[in-house]
Design a protein around this motif. Structure first.
Motif, PDB file in Angstrom:
ATOM      1  N   ARG A   1      -7.621  -7.335  40.616  1.00 54.62           N
ATOM      2  CA  ARG A   1      -8.238  -6.005  41.056  1.00 54.62           C
ATOM      3  C   ARG A   1      -7.966  -5.215  39.715  1.00 54.62           C
ATOM      4  NH1 ARG A   1     -10.273  -8.414  44.564  1.00 54.62           N
ATOM      5  NH2 ARG A   1      -9.847  -8.234  46.928  1.00 54.62           N
ATOM      6  N   GLU A   2      -8.943  -4.476  39.163  1.00 51.67           N
ATOM      7  CA  GLU A   2      -8.746  -3.615  37.941  1.00 51.67           C
ATOM      8  C   GLU A   2      -9.305  -2.182  38.086  1.00 51.67           C
ATOM      9  OE1 GLU A   2     -10.578  -4.226  33.725  1.00 51.67           O
ATOM     10  OE2 GLU A   2      -9.736  -5.950  34.513  1.00 51.67           O
ATOM     11  N   TRP A   3      -8.431  -1.205  37.817  1.00 58.31           N
ATOM     12  CA  TRP A   3      -8.622   0.166  37.946  1.00 58.31           C
ATOM     13  C   TRP A   3      -8.911   0.652  36.716  1.00 58.31           C
ATOM     14  CZ3 TRP A   3      -5.051  -2.435  40.817  1.00 58.31           C
ATOM     15  CH2 TRP A   3      -3.741  -2.122  40.724  1.00 58.31           C
TER      16      TRP A   3
ATOM     17  N   THR B   1       1.793  -1.998  42.543  1.00 59.16           N
ATOM     18  CA  THR B   1       1.425  -2.209  41.098  1.00 59.16           C
ATOM     19  C   THR B   1       1.008  -1.016  40.559  1.00 59.16           C
ATOM     20  OG1 THR B   1       0.654  -4.481  41.773  1.00 59.16           O
ATOM     21  CG2 THR B   1      -0.324  -3.578  39.689  1.00 59.16           C
ATOM     22  N   ARG B   2       0.451  -0.051  41.318  1.00 55.75           N
ATOM     23  CA  ARG B   2      -0.135   1.077  40.501  1.00 55.75           C
ATOM     24  C   ARG B   2       0.962   2.122  40.298  1.00 55.75           C
ATOM     25  NH1 ARG B   2      -5.425   3.500  41.446  1.00 55.75           N
ATOM     26  NH2 ARG B   2      -6.796   2.252  42.037  1.00 55.75           N
ATOM     27  N   ARG B   3       1.901   2.141  41.314  1.00 54.28           N
ATOM     28  CA  ARG B   3       3.051   2.977  41.151  1.00 54.28           C
ATOM     29  C   ARG B   3       3.883   2.411  39.969  1.00 54.28           C
ATOM     30  NH1 ARG B   3       3.134   3.339  46.659  1.00 54.28           N
ATOM     31  NH2 ARG B   3       4.346   1.655  47.055  1.00 54.28           N
ATOM     32  N   TRP B   4       4.085   1.261  39.552  1.00 47.42           N
ATOM     33  CA  TRP B   4       4.769   0.999  38.521  1.00 47.42           C
ATOM     34  C   TRP B   4       3.926   1.083  37.092  1.00 47.42           C
ATOM     35  CZ3 TRP B   4       5.766  -4.509  41.322  1.00 47.42           C
ATOM     36  CH2 TRP B   4       6.982  -4.183  42.312  1.00 47.42           C
ATOM     37  N   GLY B   5       2.744   1.642  37.303  1.00 45.68           N
ATOM     38  CA  GLY B   5       2.237   1.899  35.827  1.00 45.68           C
ATOM     39  C   GLY B   5       1.217   0.996  35.492  1.00 45.68           C
ATOM     40  N   TYR B   6       0.934  -0.186  36.225  1.00 45.10           N
ATOM     41  CA  TYR B   6      -0.029  -1.133  35.552  1.00 45.10           C
ATOM     42  C   TYR B   6      -1.300  -0.649  35.881  1.00 45.10           C
ATOM     43  CZ  TYR B   6       4.152  -4.153  34.961  1.00 45.10           C
ATOM     44  OH  TYR B   6       5.448  -4.390  34.406  1.00 45.10           O
ATOM     45  N   SER B   7      -2.282  -1.276  35.028  1.00 41.78           N
ATOM     46  CA  SER B   7      -3.704  -0.888  35.225  1.00 41.78           C
ATOM     47  C   SER B   7      -4.549  -2.224  36.196  1.00 41.78           C
ATOM     48  CB  SER B   7      -4.565  -0.411  34.028  1.00 41.78           C
ATOM     49  OG  SER B   7      -3.803  -0.992  32.790  1.00 41.78           O
ATOM     50  N   SER B   8      -3.804  -3.179  36.325  1.00 38.63           N
ATOM     51  CA  SER B   8      -4.544  -4.210  36.797  1.00 38.63           C
ATOM     52  C   SER B   8      -3.712  -4.804  37.760  1.00 38.63           C
ATOM     53  CB  SER B   8      -5.266  -5.369  36.070  1.00 38.63           C
ATOM     54  OG  SER B   8      -6.326  -4.756  35.275  1.00 38.63           O
ATOM     55  N   TYR B   9      -3.942  -5.939  38.779  1.00 39.73           N
ATOM     56  CA  TYR B   9      -3.178  -6.665  39.697  1.00 39.73           C
ATOM     57  C   TYR B   9      -3.827  -8.042  39.989  1.00 39.73           C
ATOM     58  CZ  TYR B   9      -2.565  -8.258  44.683  1.00 39.73           C
ATOM     59  OH  TYR B   9      -2.407  -8.921  45.770  1.00 39.73           O
ATOM     60  N   VAL B  10      -3.033  -9.071  39.673  1.00 40.59           N
ATOM     61  CA  VAL B  10      -3.799 -10.185  40.095  1.00 40.59           C
ATOM     62  C   VAL B  10      -2.761 -11.162  40.919  1.00 40.59           C
ATOM     63  CG1 VAL B  10      -3.950 -12.563  38.967  1.00 40.59           C
ATOM     64  CG2 VAL B  10      -4.438 -10.496  37.611  1.00 40.59           C
ATOM     65  N   LYS B  11      -3.451 -11.617  42.058  1.00 38.21           N
ATOM     66  CA  LYS B  11      -2.686 -12.457  42.838  1.00 38.21           C
ATOM     67  C   LYS B  11      -2.818 -13.824  42.857  1.00 38.21           C
ATOM     68  CE  LYS B  11      -0.748 -12.921  47.070  1.00 38.21           C
ATOM     69  NZ  LYS B  11       0.021 -11.899  48.135  1.00 38.21           N
TER      70      LYS B  11
ATOM     71  N   GLY C   1     -13.174  -5.911  41.633  1.00 37.48           N
ATOM     72  CA  GLY C   1     -12.657  -7.022  42.388  1.00 37.48           C
ATOM     73  C   GLY C   1     -13.219  -8.241  41.898  1.00 37.48           C
ATOM     74  N   SER C   2     -12.428  -9.104  41.825  1.00 37.17           N
ATOM     75  CA  SER C   2     -13.005 -10.788  41.527  1.00 37.17           C
ATOM     76  C   SER C   2     -12.161 -11.552  42.175  1.00 37.17           C
ATOM     77  CB  SER C   2     -12.972 -10.893  39.845  1.00 37.17           C
ATOM     78  OG  SER C   2     -11.729 -10.918  39.395  1.00 37.17           O
ATOM     79  N   ALA C   3     -12.622 -12.849  42.487  1.00 38.29           N
ATOM     80  CA  ALA C   3     -11.995 -13.777  43.045  1.00 38.29           C
ATOM     81  C   ALA C   3     -12.463 -15.427  42.818  1.00 38.29           C
ATOM     82  CB  ALA C   3     -11.736 -13.981  44.593  1.00 38.29           C
ATOM     83  N   THR C   4     -11.585 -16.103  42.349  1.00 36.42           N
ATOM     84  CA  THR C   4     -11.900 -17.595  42.061  1.00 36.42           C
ATOM     85  C   THR C   4     -11.767 -18.609  43.179  1.00 36.42           C
ATOM     86  OG1 THR C   4     -11.374 -17.193  39.859  1.00 36.42           O
ATOM     87  CG2 THR C   4     -11.700 -19.624  40.422  1.00 36.42           C
ATOM     88  N   PHE C   5     -12.679 -18.963  43.756  1.00 37.24           N
ATOM     89  CA  PHE C   5     -12.733 -19.810  45.070  1.00 37.24           C
ATOM     90  C   PHE C   5     -13.205 -21.291  44.691  1.00 37.24           C
ATOM     91  CE2 PHE C   5     -12.845 -15.953  47.136  1.00 37.24           C
ATOM     92  CZ  PHE C   5     -12.235 -15.754  48.221  1.00 37.24           C
ATOM     93  N   SER C   6     -12.775 -22.269  45.405  1.00 38.23           N
ATOM     94  CA  SER C   6     -13.280 -23.501  45.343  1.00 38.23           C
ATOM     95  C   SER C   6     -14.644 -23.464  45.970  1.00 38.23           C
ATOM     96  CB  SER C   6     -12.354 -24.517  46.106  1.00 38.23           C
ATOM     97  OG  SER C   6     -12.688 -24.300  47.435  1.00 38.23           O
ATOM     98  N   PRO C   7     -15.425 -24.495  45.287  1.00 36.68           N
ATOM     99  CA  PRO C   7     -16.889 -24.883  45.704  1.00 36.68           C
ATOM    100  C   PRO C   7     -17.240 -24.891  47.423  1.00 36.68           C
ATOM    101  CG  PRO C   7     -16.551 -25.955  44.072  1.00 36.68           C
ATOM    102  CD  PRO C   7     -15.131 -25.575  44.493  1.00 36.68           C
ATOM    103  N   CYS C   8     -15.988 -25.307  48.164  1.00 37.23           N
ATOM    104  CA  CYS C   8     -16.098 -25.471  49.527  1.00 37.23           C
ATOM    105  C   CYS C   8     -15.569 -24.083  50.191  1.00 37.23           C
ATOM    106  CB  CYS C   8     -15.277 -26.609  50.053  1.00 37.23           C
ATOM    107  SG  CYS C   8     -13.298 -26.414  49.802  1.00 37.23           S
ATOM    108  N   GLY C   9     -15.091 -23.116  49.463  1.00 41.87           N
ATOM    109  CA  GLY C   9     -14.475 -21.882  49.982  1.00 41.87           C
ATOM    110  C   GLY C   9     -13.223 -21.928  50.772  1.00 41.87           C
TER     111      GLY C   9
END
Length: 189
Positions: A39-41, A76-86, A23-31
Motif C-alpha cells: 500500500r502506498e499513499w 505505519t502511517r502514525r510512525w511517519g512512513y509513506s508506504s506499507y508492505v506485508k 494497492g498491489s499484490a503478488t499472487f501465484s498463478p493458482c491464486g
C-alpha cells in the motif's frame, strides 16, 4: 479473472482500500499464495516503507484490506512512513490458520522466503507480528527470523506472546511503541 479469485481463503470482512491509497499484490498463478502485499499513499519515488511479517495471508488483495492489514497500515502511517508492505512467514492464503494444517495444503511456497528477503533489503523498518504459530508450523517462522537476522536486519514488534513469538498487532493499543524483537529460535532453520 485475476489469480486471487481462483482460490477462496474464507473470511467475511473485506475493507475497500481508502481513497488516495494505491494497492498491489503478488499472487501465484493458482491464486493460493500471496508473497507480497503493498500500500502506498505518496507520490515520492522510492518511498520509505515499513515491512510487516505476519503468519499467513488472508483475503487482502490489490483492491481490499482485511482487518489486520488495515490496522498495520494505521501504525505505519502514525510512525511517519509513506508506504506499507506485508509478507508472511507462510504465504498460503487462508483466514483460519488451522486450515494451514489441512491434508494436501502446502503452507509455504518456495517463492516466499526470497520475496521476504528482497522486501527486507529495501525496508526502513521490519515489524514482526505473526502471533503464536502452531508447533508443527513453527519452523516457518524460525526460518524467516534466521534469514533476516543472518542478512543483518534489526527486527521490531509490538508485543511478545508467552511462547516468545512476535505478538499479532490486531488487538494492540494504537499508541503502542515498537521495540526490538529477539526471537527465541530453535536451532538453525
Amino acid at each position: 479473472m485475476s489469480a486471487e479469485h481462483l482460490h477462496d481463503p474464507g473470511g467475511k470482512v473485506r475493507i475497500k482500500i481508502q481513497d488516495g491509497i494505491r494497492g498491489s499484490a503478488t499472487f501465484s498463478p493458482c491464486g493460493r499464495y500471496r508473497t507480497v502485499l503493498a500500500r502506498e499513499w505518496t507520490d515520492k519515488k522510492d518511498p520509505r516503507f515499513a515491512l510487516w511479517i505476519g503468519m499467513n495471508p488472508s483475503i487482502a488483495s490489490y483492491e481490499v484490506d482485511d482487518p489486520t492489514v488495515a490496522r498495520e497500515q494505521d501504525f505505519t502511517r502514525r510512525w511517519g512512513y509513506s508506504s506499507y508492505v506485508k509478507c508472511n512467514v507462510m504465504d498460503y492464503c487462508v483466514t483460519e490458520q488451522k486450515r494451514l494444517r489441512d491434508p494436501g495444503v502446502i503452507p509455504c511456497s518456495p517463492h516466499n522466503l526470497p520475496a521476504i528477503r528482497d522486501q527486507a533489503s529495501r525496508a526502513s523498518m521490519i515489524v514482526m507480528g505473526f502471533g503464536a504459530v502452531h508447533p508443527s508450523l513453527q519452523h516457518y517462522a524460525d526460518a524467516v527470523c534466521h534469514a533476516l537476522i543472518e542478512d543483518g536486519h534489526r527486527l521490531w514488534c509490538l508485543a511478545v506472546t508467552k511462547n516468545g513469538s512476535a505478538g499479532h498487532p490486531l488487538y494492540i493499543a494504537a499508541d503502542t511503541k515498537p521495540f526490538h524483537y529477539i526471537p527465541k529460535l530453535k536451532g538453525k532453520a
